[in-house]
Design a protein around this motif. Structure first.
Motif, mmCIF file in Angstrom:
data_model
loop_
_atom_site.group_PDB
_atom_site.id
_atom_site.type_symbol
_atom_site.label_atom_id
_atom_site.label_comp_id
_atom_site.label_asym_id
_atom_site.label_seq_id
_atom_site.Cartn_x
_atom_site.Cartn_y
_atom_site.Cartn_z
ATOM 1 N N TRP A 11 0.819 -1.219 0.000
ATOM 2 C CA TRP A 11 0.000 0.000 0.000
ATOM 3 C C TRP A 11 0.847 1.261 0.000
ATOM 4 N N ARG A 12 2.058 1.207 0.511
ATOM 5 C CA ARG A 12 2.863 2.419 0.588
ATOM 6 C C ARG A 12 3.345 2.905 -0.773
ATOM 7 N N TRP A 13 3.309 2.054 -1.778
ATOM 8 C CA TRP A 13 3.761 2.458 -3.104
ATOM 9 C C TRP A 13 2.601 2.863 -4.021
ATOM 10 N N ARG A 14 1.375 2.672 -3.573
ATOM 11 C CA ARG A 14 0.243 3.067 -4.409
ATOM 12 C C ARG A 14 0.037 4.568 -4.346
ATOM 13 N N ARG A 15 -0.618 5.100 -5.346
ATOM 14 C CA ARG A 15 -0.954 6.521 -5.327
ATOM 15 C C ARG A 15 -2.104 6.738 -4.364
ATOM 16 N N ASN A 16 -1.930 7.737 -3.507
ATOM 17 C CA ASN A 16 -2.932 7.999 -2.491
ATOM 18 C C ASN A 16 -2.746 9.440 -2.034
ATOM 19 N N ALA A 17 -3.816 10.183 -1.977
ATOM 20 C CA ALA A 17 -3.736 11.582 -1.566
ATOM 21 C C ALA A 17 -3.337 11.713 -0.102
ATOM 22 N N LEU A 18 -3.600 10.695 0.705
ATOM 23 C CA LEU A 18 -3.265 10.749 2.124
ATOM 24 C C LEU A 18 -1.882 10.198 2.436
ATOM 25 N N LYS A 19 -1.188 9.704 1.422
ATOM 26 C CA LYS A 19 0.141 9.136 1.639
ATOM 27 C C LYS A 19 1.124 10.254 1.957
ATOM 28 N N ARG A 20 1.843 10.078 3.061
ATOM 29 C CA ARG A 20 2.815 11.065 3.484
ATOM 30 C C ARG A 20 4.204 10.649 3.026
ATOM 31 N N ARG A 21 5.097 11.611 3.013
ATOM 32 C CA ARG A 21 6.481 11.308 2.643
ATOM 33 C C ARG A 21 7.082 10.310 3.627
ATOM 34 N N SER A 22 6.715 10.424 4.903
ATOM 35 C CA SER A 22 7.245 9.514 5.906
ATOM 36 C C SER A 22 6.777 8.076 5.664
ATOM 37 N N ASP A 23 5.605 7.893 5.059
ATOM 38 C CA ASP A 23 5.147 6.540 4.714
ATOM 39 C C ASP A 23 6.053 5.914 3.667
ATOM 40 N N VAL A 25 9.203 6.801 3.100
ATOM 41 C CA VAL A 25 10.507 6.583 3.732
ATOM 42 C C VAL A 25 10.482 5.301 4.557
ATOM 43 N N GLU A 26 9.392 5.089 5.296
ATOM 44 C CA GLU A 26 9.275 3.878 6.100
ATOM 45 C C GLU A 26 9.274 2.627 5.224
ATOM 46 N N ALA A 27 8.584 2.692 4.107
ATOM 47 C CA ALA A 27 8.543 1.546 3.202
ATOM 48 C C ALA A 27 9.932 1.236 2.663
ATOM 49 N N TRP A 28 10.669 2.266 2.265
ATOM 50 C CA TRP A 28 12.013 2.039 1.735
ATOM 51 C C TRP A 28 12.975 1.589 2.825
ATOM 52 N N LEU A 29 12.771 2.043 4.063
ATOM 53 C CA LEU A 29 13.592 1.542 5.167
ATOM 54 C C LEU A 29 13.377 0.046 5.369
ATOM 55 N N GLY A 30 12.134 -0.392 5.241
ATOM 56 C CA GLY A 30 11.859 -1.824 5.349
ATOM 57 C C GLY A 30 12.540 -2.620 4.251
ATOM 58 N N VAL A 31 12.510 -2.097 3.027
ATOM 59 C CA VAL A 31 13.184 -2.767 1.915
ATOM 60 C C VAL A 31 14.693 -2.814 2.159
ATOM 61 N N ALA A 32 15.257 -1.703 2.648
ATOM 62 C CA ALA A 32 16.692 -1.657 2.925
ATOM 63 C C ALA A 32 17.066 -2.626 4.043
ATOM 64 N N ALA A 33 16.230 -2.733 5.077
ATOM 65 C CA ALA A 33 16.518 -3.655 6.180
ATOM 66 C C ALA A 33 16.506 -5.102 5.700
ATOM 67 N N VAL A 34 15.526 -5.452 4.890
ATOM 68 C CA VAL A 34 15.475 -6.817 4.355
ATOM 69 C C VAL A 34 16.682 -7.094 3.465
ATOM 70 N N ARG A 104 11.974 3.730 12.431
ATOM 71 C CA ARG A 104 10.507 3.778 12.439
ATOM 72 C C ARG A 104 9.991 4.570 13.634
ATOM 73 N N ALA A 105 10.623 4.411 14.788
ATOM 74 C CA ALA A 105 10.199 5.167 15.972
ATOM 75 C C ALA A 105 10.381 6.667 15.736
ATOM 76 N N ARG A 106 11.475 7.041 15.110
ATOM 77 C CA ARG A 106 11.695 8.462 14.808
ATOM 78 C C ARG A 106 10.665 8.972 13.803
ATOM 79 N N LEU A 107 10.367 8.165 12.791
ATOM 80 C CA LEU A 107 9.336 8.555 11.824
ATOM 81 C C LEU A 107 7.969 8.691 12.496
ATOM 82 N N ASP A 108 7.657 7.797 13.426
ATOM 83 C CA ASP A 108 6.379 7.881 14.132
ATOM 84 C C ASP A 108 6.290 9.156 14.965
ATOM 85 N N ARG A 109 7.389 9.523 15.635
ATOM 86 C CA ARG A 109 7.386 10.775 16.397
ATOM 87 C C ARG A 109 7.169 11.972 15.482
#
Length: 131
Positions: A11-23, A25-34, A104-109
């Motif tokens: 869902w983080r890669w779909r187009r969405n008016a409510l999608k934030r930049r932090s969403d 970033v979080e998705a790409w952090l997950g990809v980088a961690a894996v 992720r904790a920093r992004l959530d804050r």
């Protein structure tokens, strides 16, 4: 989490008016961690052999000149190598997942602070704040 195929997972890669930049970033952090786990865990867990079977070796002596215990058998060395490799891979995994969690904790804050600003804006236009 895989509702309707992979739509919920991606869902983080779909187009969405409510999608934030932090969403994103979080998705790409997950990809980088894996990717880091998949690449680094096997790399740090490889036990490099220094000599071949039948090669001469140095015998260690203590201060009195007595021979130290015999080196481990190939089976013992193999099991020690597997144990140290697994420990190195687990340690790498803990570091990568810990870094991902901290990011992720920093992004959530940051998101909470952005929500606070967004909610405070309509109240400022009304002239008073509701508790």
């Amino acid at each position: 989490m895989l509702k309707q195929g992979s739509r919920a997972l991606l869902w983080r890669w779909r187009r969405n008016a409510l999608k934030r930049r932090s969403d994103v970033v979080e998705a790409w952090l997950g990809v980088a961690a894996v990717a880091m786990l998949l690449l680094s865990a096997p790399t740090v867990s490889v036990v490099a052999a220094g000599s071949k079977a039948g090669a001469s070796t140095t015998v260690c002596l203590d201060d009195v000149g007595l021979v130290q215990p015999a080196p481990p058998t190939p089976a013992q060395a193999n099991s020690q190598g597997v144990a140290f490799g697994a420990a190195a891979a687990a340690g790498t995994g803990v570091l990568v997942v810990g870094g991902w969690w901290a990011a992720r904790a920093r992004l959530d804050r940051r998101r909470r602070a952005q929500w606070e600003l967004a909610w405070a804006e309509p109240d400022a236009h009304q002239g008073h704040r509701h508790a």
